[in-house]
Design an enzyme around this catalytic site. Structure first.
Site, short mmCIF file in Angstrom:
data_model
loop_
_atom_site.label_atom_id
_atom_site.label_comp_id
_atom_site.label_asym_id
_atom_site.label_seq_id
_atom_site.Cartn_x
_atom_site.Cartn_y
_atom_site.Cartn_z
N SER A 155 -22.68 37.26 6.37
CA SER A 155 -22.79 36.46 5.15
C SER A 155 -23.82 35.38 5.40
O SER A 155 -24.07 35.02 6.57
CB SER A 155 -21.44 35.82 4.84
OG SER A 155 -21.57 34.83 3.84
N TYR A 189 -13.61 31.03 7.45
CA TYR A 189 -14.47 32.12 6.96
C TYR A 189 -15.89 31.94 7.48
O TYR A 189 -16.49 32.89 7.99
CB TYR A 189 -14.45 32.15 5.42
CG TYR A 189 -15.36 33.23 4.87
CD1 TYR A 189 -14.99 34.58 4.94
CD2 TYR A 189 -16.59 32.93 4.27
CE1 TYR A 189 -15.82 35.58 4.45
CE2 TYR A 189 -17.42 33.92 3.78
CZ TYR A 189 -17.04 35.24 3.86
OH TYR A 189 -17.86 36.24 3.39
N1 NAP Z 1 -18.99 38.81 -2.40
C1 NAP Z 1 -19.69 37.89 -1.74
O1 NAP Z 1 -20.14 36.90 -2.32
C2 NAP Z 1 -19.99 38.08 -0.29
C3 NAP Z 1 -21.03 37.32 0.25
C4 NAP Z 1 -21.33 37.48 1.60
C5 NAP Z 1 -20.61 38.37 2.36
N2 NAP Z 1 -19.60 39.08 1.81
C6 NAP Z 1 -18.86 40.01 2.68
O2 NAP Z 1 -18.98 41.31 2.14
C7 NAP Z 1 -17.90 42.12 2.62
C8 NAP Z 1 -17.34 42.90 1.45
O3 NAP Z 1 -16.75 41.99 0.53
P1 NAP Z 1 -16.90 42.14 -1.05
O4 NAP Z 1 -17.63 40.97 -1.54
O5 NAP Z 1 -17.40 43.48 -1.41
O6 NAP Z 1 -15.38 41.90 -1.48
P2 NAP Z 1 -14.27 42.89 -2.06
O7 NAP Z 1 -14.74 43.51 -3.31
O8 NAP Z 1 -13.02 42.10 -2.10
O9 NAP Z 1 -14.16 44.03 -0.92
C9 NAP Z 1 -13.56 43.78 0.32
C10 NAP Z 1 -13.23 45.10 1.00
O10 NAP Z 1 -12.64 44.82 2.28
C11 NAP Z 1 -11.45 45.62 2.41
N3 NAP Z 1 -10.46 44.95 3.25
C12 NAP Z 1 -9.99 43.68 3.16
N4 NAP Z 1 -9.01 43.49 4.05
C13 NAP Z 1 -8.85 44.66 4.73
C14 NAP Z 1 -7.97 45.11 5.76
N5 NAP Z 1 -7.02 44.31 6.27
N6 NAP Z 1 -8.10 46.38 6.22
C15 NAP Z 1 -9.03 47.20 5.69
N7 NAP Z 1 -9.87 46.86 4.72
C16 NAP Z 1 -9.78 45.60 4.23
C17 NAP Z 1 -10.93 45.77 0.98
O11 NAP Z 1 -10.14 46.95 0.87
P3 NAP Z 1 -8.57 47.03 0.63
O12 NAP Z 1 -8.16 45.77 -0.09
O13 NAP Z 1 -8.39 48.27 -0.19
O14 NAP Z 1 -8.00 47.16 1.99
C18 NAP Z 1 -12.25 45.93 0.20
O15 NAP Z 1 -12.65 47.27 0.22
C19 NAP Z 1 -16.93 41.16 3.28
O16 NAP Z 1 -17.08 41.24 4.68
C20 NAP Z 1 -17.36 39.79 2.78
O17 NAP Z 1 -17.04 38.75 3.67
C21 NAP Z 1 -19.28 38.95 0.50
#
Ligand code: NAP
Length: 252
Positions: free
Chosen positions: A132, A146
């Site tokens: 991130s 985080y």
């Molecule tokens: N959105 C942003 O602004 C942003 C910015 C920078 C970085 N990121 C990073 O991008 C990545 C993806 O996030 P996203 O934004 O796409 O959010 P999201 O839509 O909430 O997706 C998160 C994913 O992680 C999985 N996950 C969470 N806890 C888990 C666990 N205990 N075991 C297995 N899978 C798990 C969830 O699947 P289940 O709930 O089905 O298990 C879901 O598929 C993350 O690492 C996040 O930190 C996001």
């Protein structure tokens, strides 16, 4: 067959990366906890995908995932699963925070190590760790755990990338460092963005472009590229103060 494994594929950035890898001809292994969401994704892919449900906060589940897939000679590993939490450090729930560290750092560490060993033996393969822009900052008040977890991912990936480069390996490892992306992240973290995010689809496109061109740190959005450059030269205390103000807006 060329296999790609995407963690956290049930939603957001992971789902979009999986779709793009599928259209590039990879056979997908998709994993997360929510089986129904993975089935929905698989139904829309061109190539038949394998679904493995796993809770990656559990070390045993990370090892099980590896055992189930190690013979497939994974070409692309995307360590994307992760989540955030907001609140003053003395207020946030310890158990949930430790679980966040297990997913954001522990699973990335374990899976990177296991698949990397196999990729090195074959002298090919790509690993994309989803960090991130938080990981490029000196810290993030109100999201202390985080930000620290994402700094871990950035540091780990950059170090391993240099180890690979120095021995002339053809294995590539990158870290994706987006700013805000429109996904379910905020619902899970119980906050909202202070600025508008980019789409998960655009983020996935830039991520794979960077990965396959061998870029180590991939910052997909122009605004965040500028911010990251400014952060490198600004005094850390000033950056922390501004970051704290931005974080507070996420709660307004
Ligand atoms: N959105 C942003 O602004 C942003 C910015 C920078 C970085 N990121 C990073 O991008 C990545 C993806 O996030 P996203 O934004 O796409 O959010 P999201 O839509 O909430 O997706 C998160 C994913 O992680 C999985 N996950 C969470 N806890 C888990 C666990 N205990 N075991 C297995 N899978 C798990 C969830 O699947 P289940 O709930 O089905 O298990 C879901 O598929 C993350 O690492 C996040 O930190 C996001």
């Amino acid at each position: 067959m060329r296999y790609a494994l995407v963690t956290g594929a049930s939603s957001g950035i992971g789902a979009e990366i999986a779709k793009r890898l599928d259209s590039l001809g990879f056979t997908l292994i998709i994993t997360a906890r929510r089986a129904d969401r993975l089935e929905q994704l698989a139904a829309g892919l061109r190539n038949p995908a394998r679904i493995i449900t796993a809770d990656l906060s559990q070390r045993s589940e990370c090892l099980r995932l590896y055992e189930l897939t190690k013979d497939m000679h994974i070409s692309v590993l995307v360590n994307n699963a992760g989540f955030g939490m907001i609140g003053d450090f003395d207020d946030t729930d310890l158990e949930r925070e430790l679980s966040m560290l297990d997913v954001n750092c522990g699973a990335v560490h374990i899976l990177t190590k296991l698949y990397l060993k196999d990729m090195i033996k074959q002298d090919k393969g790509f690993i994309l760790n989803v960090g991130s822009s938080a990981g490029l900052m000196p810290g993030g008040p109100l999201m202390a755990g985080y930000y620290a977890s994402k700094a871990y991912v950035v540091s780990l990936t950059q170090s391993v990338a240099e180890e690979l480069r120095s021995r002339g390996s053809r294995v590539k490892i990158s870290v994706l460092c987006p700013g805000p992306v429109e996904t379910e992240f905020n619902d899970v973290a119980n906050c909202h963005f202070a600025v508008k995010g980019i789409s998960a689809d655009y983020c996935a496109e830039e991520a794979l472009k960077g990965l396959f061109s061998g870029k180590t740190v991939i910052v997909p959005d122009a605004g965040m590229k500028l911010t990251a450059a400014a952060v490198r030269v600004a005094p850390r205390r000033v950056v922390l103060k501004v970051a704290g103000k931005m974080q507070r807006k996420k709660l307004d």
